[in-house]
Structures are given as structure tokens and as C-alpha cells.
Write an enzyme that holds these catalytic residues in place. Sequence first.
Site, PDB file in Angstrom:
ATOM      1  NE  ARG A 109      20.889  24.652  -2.893  1.00 40.91           N
ATOM      2  CZ  ARG A 109      21.747  23.657  -2.957  1.00 40.91           C
ATOM      3  NH1 ARG A 109      21.571  22.690  -3.821  1.00 40.91           N
ATOM      4  NH2 ARG A 109      22.793  23.603  -2.171  1.00 40.91           N
TER       5      ARG A 109
ATOM      6  CD  GLN B 124      22.715  33.198  -2.195  1.00 42.56           C
ATOM      7  OE1 GLN B 124      22.392  34.371  -2.303  1.00 42.56           O
ATOM      8  NE2 GLN B 124      23.692  32.674  -2.879  1.00 42.56           N
TER       9      GLN B 124
ATOM     10  CG  ASP C 163      20.671  26.509   0.219  1.00 42.47           C
ATOM     11  OD1 ASP C 163      20.485  25.340   0.624  1.00 42.47           O
ATOM     12  OD2 ASP C 163      21.262  26.769  -0.840  1.00 42.47           O
TER      13      ASP C 163
ATOM     14  CB  SER D  85      24.099  26.068   0.754  1.00 44.63           C
ATOM     15  OG  SER D  85      23.740  25.905  -0.590  1.00 44.63           O
TER      16      SER D  85
ATOM     17  CE1 TYR E  30      20.944  20.402  -6.083  1.00 44.48           C
ATOM     18  CE2 TYR E  30      18.916  21.345  -6.924  1.00 44.48           C
ATOM     19  CZ  TYR E  30      19.754  21.066  -5.876  1.00 44.48           C
ATOM     20  OH  TYR E  30      19.411  21.453  -4.607  1.00 44.48           O
TER      21      TYR E  30
HETATM   22  P1  NAD Z   1      25.253  18.599  -5.399  1.00 38.94           P
HETATM   23  O1  NAD Z   1      25.523  18.286  -3.972  1.00 38.94           O
HETATM   24  O2  NAD Z   1      23.922  18.257  -5.974  1.00 38.94           O
HETATM   25  O3  NAD Z   1      26.367  17.896  -6.311  1.00 38.94           O
HETATM   26  C1  NAD Z   1      27.733  18.085  -6.068  1.00 38.94           C
HETATM   27  C2  NAD Z   1      28.467  18.333  -7.338  1.00 38.94           C
HETATM   28  O4  NAD Z   1      28.676  17.102  -8.033  1.00 38.94           O
HETATM   29  C3  NAD Z   1      27.779  19.268  -8.331  1.00 38.94           C
HETATM   30  O5  NAD Z   1      28.626  20.365  -8.605  1.00 38.94           O
HETATM   31  C4  NAD Z   1      27.555  18.396  -9.555  1.00 38.94           C
HETATM   32  O6  NAD Z   1      27.683  19.126 -10.765  1.00 38.94           O
HETATM   33  C5  NAD Z   1      28.675  17.394  -9.409  1.00 38.94           C
HETATM   34  N1  NAD Z   1      28.508  16.147 -10.190  1.00 38.94           N
HETATM   35  C6  NAD Z   1      27.409  15.369 -10.320  1.00 38.94           C
HETATM   36  N2  NAD Z   1      27.685  14.313 -11.120  1.00 38.94           N
HETATM   37  C7  NAD Z   1      28.973  14.425 -11.510  1.00 38.94           C
HETATM   38  C8  NAD Z   1      29.827  13.654 -12.327  1.00 38.94           C
HETATM   39  N3  NAD Z   1      29.402  12.547 -12.936  1.00 38.94           N
HETATM   40  N4  NAD Z   1      31.097  14.083 -12.509  1.00 38.94           N
HETATM   41  C9  NAD Z   1      31.537  15.221 -11.904  1.00 38.94           C
HETATM   42  N5  NAD Z   1      30.781  15.978 -11.108  1.00 38.94           N
HETATM   43  C10 NAD Z   1      29.504  15.600 -10.915  1.00 38.94           C
HETATM   44  O7  NAD Z   1      25.561  20.126  -5.653  1.00 38.94           O
HETATM   45  P2  NAD Z   1      25.218  21.359  -4.761  1.00 38.94           P
HETATM   46  O8  NAD Z   1      26.346  21.701  -3.911  1.00 38.94           O
HETATM   47  O9  NAD Z   1      23.900  21.109  -4.110  1.00 38.94           O
HETATM   48  O10 NAD Z   1      25.074  22.485  -5.865  1.00 38.94           O
HETATM   49  C11 NAD Z   1      24.213  22.285  -6.985  1.00 38.94           C
HETATM   50  C12 NAD Z   1      24.112  23.524  -7.814  1.00 38.94           C
HETATM   51  O11 NAD Z   1      23.369  24.513  -7.139  1.00 38.94           O
HETATM   52  C13 NAD Z   1      25.430  24.175  -8.171  1.00 38.94           C
HETATM   53  O12 NAD Z   1      25.318  24.666  -9.469  1.00 38.94           O
HETATM   54  C14 NAD Z   1      25.540  25.314  -7.191  1.00 38.94           C
HETATM   55  O13 NAD Z   1      26.371  26.357  -7.633  1.00 38.94           O
HETATM   56  C15 NAD Z   1      24.100  25.729  -7.128  1.00 38.94           C
HETATM   57  N6  NAD Z   1      23.756  26.442  -5.888  1.00 38.94           N
HETATM   58  C16 NAD Z   1      23.116  27.643  -6.019  1.00 38.94           C
HETATM   59  C17 NAD Z   1      22.737  28.323  -4.866  1.00 38.94           C
HETATM   60  C18 NAD Z   1      22.024  29.636  -4.994  1.00 38.94           C
HETATM   61  O14 NAD Z   1      22.004  30.213  -6.041  1.00 38.94           O
HETATM   62  N7  NAD Z   1      21.410  30.106  -3.932  1.00 38.94           N
HETATM   63  C19 NAD Z   1      22.997  27.790  -3.614  1.00 38.94           C
HETATM   64  C20 NAD Z   1      23.648  26.550  -3.541  1.00 38.94           C
HETATM   65  C21 NAD Z   1      23.991  25.874  -4.695  1.00 38.94           C
END
Ligand code: NAD
Length: 391
Positions: free
Chosen positions: A128, A133, A136, A139, A235
Site C-alpha cells: 500500500r 497505488q 492496487d 483498493s 493496516y
Molecule cells: P482493511 O480492509 O484492512 O480494513 C478496513 C478498516 O477496518 C480499516 O480502516 C481498519 O482500521 C478497520 N478496523 C479493523 N479492526 C477494527 C475494529 N476493531 N474497530 C474499528 N475498525 C477496525 O483496510 P483497507 O481499506 O485495506 O486499508 C488499510 C490501510 O491501508 C488504511 O490505513 C488505508 O488508508 C491504507 N491504504 C493506503 C493506500 C496507499 O497508500 N496506496 C492504499 C489503500 C489503503
Amino acid sequence: MIIGVPKETYPGERRVALVPAVLPTLTKAGFEVHIQSGAGIDAGYLDVLYAEKGGKIVADRAAIFAAADIVAQVLCYGPNDVNGQLDVPLYRQNQILVGFLRPFGSLEVLQQIAQAGVTSFSVELMPRTTRAQSMDALSSMATVAGYKAVLVTADIHPRIFPMLTTAAGTVTPARAFVIGCGVAGLQAIATARRLGAVVSAYDLRPAAKEQVQSLGGRFVELPIEAKDAQDARGYATAQDEDFYRRQRELLGKVVQESDVVIATAVIPGKKAPILVTEDMVKGMAPGSVVLDLAAERGGNCDITEAGKTVVKHGVTIIGPINLASTVPYHASMMYARNITAFLTHLIKEQKLNLNLADEIVRETLLTSGGEIAQARVREFLKLPALTKQAG
Ligand code: NAD
């Protein structure tokens, strides 16, 4: 090099790995693209559109695998646990396979893929990072799923979402609550706002607060703090059962005051935490809807049944699997762009550059030289670390 795109075979799957619009980019980079006849039809992409962009239409699935140096799929064997196994005898030694492969799934399945000799790349393992990006796919699919989740709840809910002032009186807006504000959750917030709902959202990662607010949502703050809420990759980290119990106690009131709950909370490689209990559901107004996007990973609601819609205590609990596939046109377009960016990064001048110093290559390389090659996956599956990196 020939890229082969077989028709997806998971039941109900409507996406396709490449769309006609990316063919010129791939052709320019020196690839030839073979598409199984009808592969794009369920997503709205007819054979003739691929042919117009220089794709070769091939009738026979086995012929796609036989000719391809690279096979691009959406759901490979792994997530396609119904028909995916039928592809394994078609794999060829050193053929490159790219797609969703469920790296933290079954050891036996991964070993079958490895032993078939394919060099496979799992899009789930894409770092990530800003550099990755454009590749991905996780996403992209989460974006589509978060959007569609809101539409599904709006369709089922007996209320109108926006506030309306009419000659017949005022309609108050629906209250939506999004749990987990990753990519899917943020898209759900944006979509529910566009439909006029009043949106609250919660995540254990404090970094999510600003993102929620920038989308016009209210961030629900709970008086508990997660230990090391976020790992280096962004994550959420798994918490102990005590933390989840406190979360449930504190979330109860917000859930019960909501018309719609969209739950997306997951931790990579772990069962999803239960955050919405049957007692909370009982306290919701009749007609309320819970959509559990974590259903495939065990669910955030203890009533959720993956792949089913259950009505209990007057509340509809939906546990969709593969929601992105229900918006196949754009899901395929986004996926195809991700795969195209990845393949043009991986293969330069018609040669696979297995440069393990490159994080994108090292992290996504799942099987190589007959072995499961990915270090984190090996650790997860309790396999000894490879002394010499395969490849
Ligand atoms: P994910 O699908 O792994 O999880 C979904 C969400 O559930 C996350 O925001 C996580 O914090 C939340 N979560 C987990 N347990 C929880 C709990 N007990 N209570 C409340 N919330 C809870 O997440 P994702 O969409 O794959 O994203 C993961 C991370 O990666 C995020 O920080 C996102 O901003 C980041 N991201 C970065 C990039 C990039 O920089 N290129 C791209 C995509 C995502």
C-alpha cells in the site's frame, strides 16, 4: 509475450481481468492479448470490442492457457474455490499467473499452485505505497464494494435516505453508521452522503478521523485507545478480546440509533472481530439494515451468514460475498488498469524481471520454482523460511 484472459468461472462472477481500453497500452508495450470468447460479456465488453483493439478471440479455454506466457484472471484457484481447481492441469511450467490468489488461505491449495510450476503473483499482496497505488486492485475492489454496499441498503431500507421538504410534510434523513474506515468504508461514507443520509463512522485507527470528517461524516470517538492501532503498512492491528468487548459496549448506542450499519472492519490474515451483537440488532428500529462487508472473513455481526440475507428481530442483515462483481463494468475497468500497470512494471522488453530488491515484485510473488516464495505467507502457514529466495 502473450497474455491470456480466460473467462472467470467462479459462480456468479461477472468481472473480467482485462477490458478493451487497456489493450492499446499492452500492445504498445509489446504484448499480444488473447481473450477467451465471451470472457467480457457479463461485464459489458463484447468480443468485437476486444478484436477492434487488437485482441485475439480464442474459443477454447485450454488453448488460452496453452498459448499464454502470462495468464491474467480476477479470481484464480484460491478465491475461486468452486471451479478454480479445474485450471490447475492447464497451468504450464514457468507460466506467469496474476490475480487474486487468497495468499492467507489454504496451504494445500497454495501448494497445488506452486507444484504446478507457475510463477504466480497475488494482487492481494500489493504494497500500500504511493509507488504501487496504480496497481492496487484491493483498493479498486474495495471502492466498488463500498459504493455498492450503500445502494444495497438504500434499496432494502423502508426509508428514503435524503431529507425532503414536501407539500406532504418533511422527511427526516436516514442515519447511516459505518464501522471501519478503510477504502471501502470511506467510499461508503461518501456514497451515503451523496444520497443525503446523515453519516457517522468509527475506526480504531485515529488517522481515520480526519478522512471521515473531510467526507462530511461525524467521527465517533470512543473512550478507549487501541494498542499500536496501526502497523507500518497502515493496516489495523489485532486487539485482544477485552478491547473488542469494550468496543461492543460502547458501540451499542450508536448502532441502535442508526437506520443502516455498514461494517467493514477487518485485520489482514485474521477472522474479523465481532462488533455488532444480536442484542444490538434487537435494539435497532424495525426495518433497519446491517450490511456486513466483512462477511467473507467471518463477519462483524454475529448474525451474519456469508452469502445470505437474514431477517431477525425485524432487521435485515446482509452478508454479501464478492460485491464488487455486481458492478462488473467499472470493477473490471479498474482491475484491468491495475493489472496493466503491474505487468508493464514487471515485464520490460518482453522479459520477466524478477528483481526481488523491488518491493512490488518481492511482496506480490507468491509461488516460484515449485515453492511458495512469499516470506510473510510462509510464516503465516508455519513453513520454514526459504534459505535461498526462489526465482
Ligand atoms: P482493511 O480492509 O484492512 O480494513 C478496513 C478498516 O477496518 C480499516 O480502516 C481498519 O482500521 C478497520 N478496523 C479493523 N479492526 C477494527 C475494529 N476493531 N474497530 C474499528 N475498525 C477496525 O483496510 P483497507 O481499506 O485495506 O486499508 C488499510 C490501510 O491501508 C488504511 O490505513 C488505508 O488508508 C491504507 N491504504 C493506503 C493506500 C496507499 O497508500 N496506496 C492504499 C489503500 C489503503
